[in-house]
Design an enzyme around this catalytic site. Structure first.
Site, PDB file in Angstrom:
ATOM      1  N   ASP A 382       0.850  -1.205   0.000  1.00 40.50           N
ATOM      2  CA  ASP A 382       0.000   0.000   0.000  1.00 40.50           C
ATOM      3  C   ASP A 382       0.886   1.257   0.000  1.00 40.50           C
ATOM      4  O   ASP A 382       2.060   1.195   0.309  1.00 40.50           O
ATOM      5  CB  ASP A 382      -0.978   0.037   1.175  1.00 40.50           C
ATOM      6  CG  ASP A 382      -2.288   0.743   0.768  1.00 40.50           C
ATOM      7  OD1 ASP A 382      -2.449   1.130  -0.406  1.00 40.50           O
ATOM      8  OD2 ASP A 382      -3.125   0.906   1.641  1.00 40.50           O
ATOM      9  N   THR A 383       0.326   2.313  -0.332  1.00 37.19           N
ATOM     10  CA  THR A 383       1.039   3.516  -0.725  1.00 37.19           C
ATOM     11  C   THR A 383       0.252   4.736  -0.276  1.00 37.19           C
ATOM     12  O   THR A 383      -0.911   4.618   0.053  1.00 37.19           O
ATOM     13  CB  THR A 383       1.177   3.505  -2.268  1.00 37.19           C
ATOM     14  OG1 THR A 383       1.872   2.328  -2.652  1.00 37.19           O
ATOM     15  CG2 THR A 383       1.886   4.718  -2.803  1.00 37.19           C
ATOM     16  N   ILE A 384       0.883   5.908  -0.259  1.00 38.29           N
ATOM     17  CA  ILE A 384       0.132   7.154  -0.151  1.00 38.29           C
ATOM     18  C   ILE A 384       0.394   7.990  -1.396  1.00 38.29           C
ATOM     19  O   ILE A 384       1.488   7.950  -1.974  1.00 38.29           O
ATOM     20  CB  ILE A 384       0.462   7.976   1.122  1.00 38.29           C
ATOM     21  CG1 ILE A 384       1.931   8.466   1.133  1.00 38.29           C
ATOM     22  CG2 ILE A 384       0.129   7.175   2.361  1.00 38.29           C
ATOM     23  CD1 ILE A 384       2.152   9.863   0.627  1.00 38.29           C
ATOM     24  N   MET A 464      -3.155   5.280  -5.899  1.00 38.16           N
ATOM     25  CA  MET A 464      -2.245   4.361  -5.237  1.00 38.16           C
ATOM     26  C   MET A 464      -2.801   2.945  -5.255  1.00 38.16           C
ATOM     27  O   MET A 464      -3.987   2.735  -5.435  1.00 38.16           O
ATOM     28  CB  MET A 464      -1.992   4.835  -3.810  1.00 38.16           C
ATOM     29  CG  MET A 464      -3.235   4.893  -2.941  1.00 38.16           C
ATOM     30  SD  MET A 464      -3.084   5.935  -1.468  1.00 38.16           S
ATOM     31  CE  MET A 464      -3.770   7.471  -2.048  1.00 38.16           C
TER      32      MET A 464
END
Length: 575
Positions: A382-384, A464
């Site tokens: 996961d990412t921002i 994302m």
């Protein structure tokens, strides 16, 4: 004010609902007939910020109101998100950015990704009997590139001292902040997986559990680390006591990251690449990231007349899925660290090549197996995401990640952050473009996006979420350009996620069965049945549809429009 995108009505029944709300019925707005959005676009005259956490958005606005540039604000927000959303990012990860500079009137790209440890070799994985790099622990750890990227971006576009940019994150780390709902959920899922790794429980749990929604979370170790960086600059992280602590930690815990790897690190300014989609220039960063997959998808789909194809129709879903399969076959073959395996980018994003690939698509049959293209000159998580725009017209599209949520689980004592596990994306196989090698950058999934028109900035955006990202970028552009949605509607629209393509990591077998189409709640059941009748495998999935933020600049008035992801905790706000 100018309406930059054509206005069209949504297909009947195509209400844009979220997978988290499966019991609501689908319908269009009774008065306008237009697609549903969870909220209005945010509109402001001077500046705008859109992030996945409301407090980070506020920090970005405060930074600009205090005289900072959009880059200052993006750095301040990113630093805060490392504290407030450690489930997706932090200074143990990498960073990519695209910046519109109003002075030079052009886009600038930065590749802030780190390389693999020099002491870790392919032979070491073979000695351990591994056929894939494990997702957690010390082996997938690569050099964190985020801090270097902050200072590179700041050196070119910043106005405020870095100590002022980092001050809000430091204050929240010491005094605490209430944990947001979505963050708490993912934190709770991460704790059982990462608790075995040294330093994690001590620094990222409360008595061995994740913090709960609304519970105050403090991270004094991260505050100390950020203060050290604020005083000593990037070298305090890569060449100072922090680097020595990292070296000692990995030596003691069967790891290979060393002081020399950190001291040698540098990111790179890169030229963004683009394709024109129906009069709009869509910009991405070149490989080792996967951004050009979005350009390939759009190039293929440009050959179809979507003024005659409704959003959410069987034909829309089918054509998008088939274009994605074709682009992802090339993604698996060609996208890698260009220093080791240069990709033929110009050819991959050319209109002529798109026409060749488009010819492989049938309107009434499904592609089961897809081969990558062969350039004519050759033989062969996961990412921002956040975006910020300031009163001078600077716009920043920034994405930052630990890779798998909270990363590797490895957290050096006293530093308050977790190292990324991006090295999992390498292939343990000689001759593959993404084959592991010391000092090499792994294939990267995180990609910022940008839209311009007639040489002027229009939309800074990102989606994302691993392999969803280029699929999401292409869908956002189509929603804006083909289906006439506004910025918020484009993000709230239900999304398509195709899974099962051959991967650049080599960790799955080549696709032979056409993969599977996952559809978010909100698509018309007749369209879904039509997709299945064509031969697609369709399944429900909760969660793989990514997270979106965007800012649009009105080219006539300079007014900003902001949109944020309704599937996450964040918000857009301006002044």
């Amino acid at each position: 004010m100018t309406q930059p995108f054509p206005l069209r009505r949504a297909a009947p029944g195509a209400l844009f609902l979220l997978a988290a709300l499966p019991l609501l019925a689908a319908a269009a707005d009774r008065i306008t007939g237009r697609s549903f959005a969870t909220r209005s676009e945010v509109i402001a005259p001077h500046a705008m910020a859109a992030t996945s956490h409301p407090l980070a958005t506020q920090i970005a606005l405060d930074t600009m109101q205090a005289g900072g540039s959009a880059v200052d604000a993006a750095i301040a927000a990113n630093a805060a998100l490392g504290l407030m959303e450690p489930t997706g990012n932090g200074i143990g990860g990498d960073l990519f950015a695209i910046v519109w500079d109003p002075k030079s009137k052009r886009l600038h790209g930065y590749d802030g990704s780190g390389r693999s440890p020099q002491a870790l070799t392919l032979a070491e994985f073979e000695r351990r009997g591994l056929t894939d790099i494990p997702p957690f622990g010390p082996l997938p750890v690569s050099v964190p590139g985020a801090v270097d990227a902050w200072f590179a971006l700041h050196g070119r576009f910043g106005r405020r001292p870095m100590r002022e940019n980092l001050a809000p994150a430091i204050r929240y780390a010491r005094e605490g902040h209430p944990v947001a709902e979505t963050v708490a959920y993912y934190w709770g899922r991460s704790v059982p997986r990462l608790s075995p790794y040294p330093g994690f429980v001590e620094q990222f749990t409360i008595d061995g559990r994740a913090p709960r929604t609304g519970e105050i979370w403090k991270n004094p170790n991260l505050a100390d680390t950020l203060e050290t960086i604020a005083r000593g600059g990037r070298d305090a992280f890569y060449k100072g006591e922090i680097a020595r602590t990292i070296d000692a930690y990995f030596r003691a815990n069967d790891g290979f990251l060393r002081y020399a790897d950190l001291a040698a690190h540098h990111g790179d300014w890169v030229e963004p690449v683009s394709t024109n989609y129906r009069g709009y220039d869509v910009w991405e960063l070149p490989p080792g990231g996967q951004g050009i997959a979005a350009l390939q998808i759009l190039n293929i789909l440009e050959g179809y007349d979507f003024s005659e194809i409704a959003f959410g129709s069987t034909e829309h879903l089918h054509l998008f899925t088939e274009a994605k399969k074709l682009a992802f076959a090339d993604r698996a073959r060609w996208y890698a660290d260009p220093a080791f395996a240069p990709a033929p980018v110009d050819w991959l994003i050319s209109k002529d090549y798109a026409a060749e690939r488009r010819a492989l698509i049938s309107r009434d049959a499904v592609l089961g197996t897809v081969q990558p293209g062969t350039p004519p000159e050759l033989d062969e998580g996961d990412t921002i995401y956040l975006t910020v725009a300031d009163a001078d017209g600077m716009m920043v599209s920034l994405i930052q990640s630990n890779y798998r949520g909270m990363g590797s689980g490895m957290a050096a004592p006293g530093l308050g952050f977790i190292f990324q596990d991006r090295g999992e994306m390498f292939v343990l196989k000689e001759g593959h473009p993404n084959s592991y090698a010391p000092g090499k950058r792994p294939f990267h999934t995180i990609i910022p996006g940008f839209l311009t028109r007639d040489g002027e900035p229009l939309v800074s955006f990102g989606v994302m979420g691993g392999a969803m990202q280029p699929q999401g970028h292409a869908q956002i552009v189509m929603n804006l350009v083909d289906f006439g949605m506004n910025l918020q509607e484009a993000g709230d629209a239900p999304r398509i996620h195709h899974d099962g393509s051959t991967e650049p990591t080599g960790q799955n077998a080549p696709m032979t069965d056409g993969g599977v189409v996952q559809l978010e709640t909100g698509f018309d059941y007749e369209a879904v049945r039509g997709l299945m009748n064509l031969g697609h495998r369709v399944e429900f999935a909760l969660g793989p549809y990514g997270g979106y933020q965007a800012i649009r600049r009105d080219p006539d008035s300079g007014v900003y429009y902001g949109a944020s992801e309704s599937r996450k905790d964040g918000q857009a706000a301006g002044y």
